[in-house]
Design a protein around this motif. Structure first.
Motif, PDB file in Angstrom:
ATOM      1  N   GLY A 129       0.819  -1.206   0.000  1.00  0.00           N
ATOM      2  CA  GLY A 129       0.000   0.000   0.000  1.00  0.00           C
ATOM      3  C   GLY A 129       0.851   1.253   0.000  1.00  0.00           C
ATOM      4  O   GLY A 129       0.614   2.183  -0.788  1.00  0.00           O
ATOM      5  N   ARG A 130       1.857   1.288   0.863  1.00  0.00           N
ATOM      6  CA  ARG A 130       2.750   2.451   0.908  1.00  0.00           C
ATOM      7  C   ARG A 130       3.543   2.589  -0.386  1.00  0.00           C
ATOM      8  O   ARG A 130       3.705   3.686  -0.911  1.00  0.00           O
ATOM      9  N   PHE A 131       4.020   1.457  -0.916  1.00  0.00           N
ATOM     10  CA  PHE A 131       4.787   1.503  -2.162  1.00  0.00           C
ATOM     11  C   PHE A 131       3.911   1.999  -3.315  1.00  0.00           C
ATOM     12  O   PHE A 131       4.342   2.822  -4.116  1.00  0.00           O
ATOM     13  N   ALA A 132       2.686   1.521  -3.404  1.00  0.00           N
ATOM     14  CA  ALA A 132       1.782   1.921  -4.487  1.00  0.00           C
ATOM     15  C   ALA A 132       1.477   3.417  -4.440  1.00  0.00           C
ATOM     16  O   ALA A 132       1.386   4.069  -5.484  1.00  0.00           O
ATOM     17  N   ARG A 133       1.326   3.954  -3.244  1.00  0.00           N
ATOM     18  CA  ARG A 133       1.078   5.395  -3.124  1.00  0.00           C
ATOM     19  C   ARG A 133       2.312   6.209  -3.525  1.00  0.00           C
ATOM     20  O   ARG A 133       2.192   7.255  -4.148  1.00  0.00           O
ATOM     21  N   ALA A 134       3.486   5.703  -3.219  1.00  0.00           N
ATOM     22  CA  ALA A 134       4.721   6.416  -3.550  1.00  0.00           C
ATOM     23  C   ALA A 134       5.104   6.247  -5.024  1.00  0.00           C
ATOM     24  O   ALA A 134       5.740   7.127  -5.597  1.00  0.00           O
ATOM     25  N   HIS A 135       4.717   5.126  -5.635  1.00  0.00           N
ATOM     26  CA  HIS A 135       5.105   4.815  -7.022  1.00  0.00           C
ATOM     27  C   HIS A 135       3.884   4.292  -7.784  1.00  0.00           C
ATOM     28  O   HIS A 135       3.824   3.111  -8.136  1.00  0.00           O
ATOM     29  N   PRO A 136       2.923   5.157  -8.083  1.00  0.00           N
ATOM     30  CA  PRO A 136       1.658   4.683  -8.668  1.00  0.00           C
ATOM     31  C   PRO A 136       1.774   4.063 -10.065  1.00  0.00           C
ATOM     32  O   PRO A 136       0.875   3.342 -10.479  1.00  0.00           O
TER      33      PRO A 136
END
Length: 77
Positions: free
Chosen positions: A23-30
Motif C-alpha cells: 500500500g505504501r509503495f503503491a502510493r509512492a510509485h503509482p
C-alpha cells in the motif's frame, strides 16, 4: 512492454507485512506494477534460482543459496 518486479513472500510475511508495504509503495510509485507470489520458502527459493522470481523473503532452511542475505532474526510466538 513495461517491466515490473516479481516478488515472493513466505505466508507468514505475506499476511503480516505485504498489505501495508505494498500500500505504501503503491502510493509512492503509482505507475509501478508489482506481482507478488505467496508460497512456502522452498518453492520461493526454487523460483528465484530458476529466474521466475526477482526476489523473495523467506525462512532460512539451512541451504546456502547464491545471492541470499540474512536480513533478520524473528522470534517465534
Amino acid at each position: 512492454m513495461p517491466l515490473w518486479p516479481d516478488i515472493g513472500l513466505q505466508e507468514d510475511f505475506g499476511e503480516a507485512v505485504l498489505p501495508d508495504v505494498l500500500g505504501r509503495f503503491a502510493r509512492a510509485h503509482p505507475k509501478v506494477k508489482i506481482e507478488a507470489r505467496i508460497a512456502r520458502s522452498h518453492e520461493l527459493a526454487e523460483r528465484v534460482m530458476s529466474g521466475s522470481l526477482d526476489i523473495a523473503l523467506a525462512w532460512h532452511n539451512g541451504d546456502t543459496l547464491p545471492y541470499s542475505q540474512h536480513v533478520a532474526d524473528v522470534q517465534m510466538r
